[in-house]
Write a protein that holds these residues in place. Structure first.
Motif, PDB file in Angstrom:
ATOM      1  N   PRO A 123     -41.927  -3.864 -39.249  1.00 42.64           N
ATOM      2  CA  PRO A 123     -42.102  -2.854 -38.207  1.00 42.64           C
ATOM      3  C   PRO A 123     -40.836  -2.646 -37.380  1.00 42.64           C
ATOM      4  O   PRO A 123     -40.013  -3.542 -37.259  1.00 42.64           O
ATOM      5  N   ARG A 166     -40.059  -2.610 -33.932  1.00 40.93           N
ATOM      6  CA  ARG A 166     -40.756  -3.010 -32.714  1.00 40.93           C
ATOM      7  C   ARG A 166     -39.924  -2.746 -31.473  1.00 40.93           C
ATOM      8  O   ARG A 166     -38.722  -2.921 -31.481  1.00 40.93           O
ATOM      9  N   GLU A 184     -41.218 -11.043 -23.987  1.00 39.31           N
ATOM     10  CA  GLU A 184     -41.569 -11.313 -25.383  1.00 39.31           C
ATOM     11  C   GLU A 184     -42.097 -12.735 -25.450  1.00 39.31           C
ATOM     12  O   GLU A 184     -41.413 -13.691 -25.095  1.00 39.31           O
TER      13      GLU A 184
END
Length: 85
Positions: free
Chosen positions: A69, A71, A77
């Motif tokens: 992906p 992201r 995070e």
């Protein structure tokens, strides 16, 4: 293939699912795992999830992508991908 697994399971099964998925995928944040897997690994993961959950109570969503992906993280995070060796 790259997969993302998102789950919402009963409290008594949360740790079992999390422990199982940590053996196969990268933990992203609460109830979310992702990673690159082979077709055989995908089948093992899907089969293992089916054994651990109660299908009439729990929900697991598996997203299959052809590549990793793209992201964007907004905020903290929880488990940085750079920590993977």
């Amino acid at each position: 293939m790259y997969i993302i697994v998102v789950y919402d399971v009963s409290v008594e099964r949360v740790n079992k699912i999390k422990k199982f998925l940590r053996q196969h995928l990268h933990w992203v944040q609460n109830s979310v795992f992702e990673g690159e897997v082979t077709r055989a690994e995908f089948e093992r993961i899907r089969s293992g999830i089916r054994e651990l959950i109660q299908e009439d109570e729990d929900s697991v969503v598996i997203y299959k992508l052809r590549s990793g992906p793209n992201r964007e993280i907004i905020g903290v995070e929880k488990n940085p991908m750079e920590d993977i060796i």
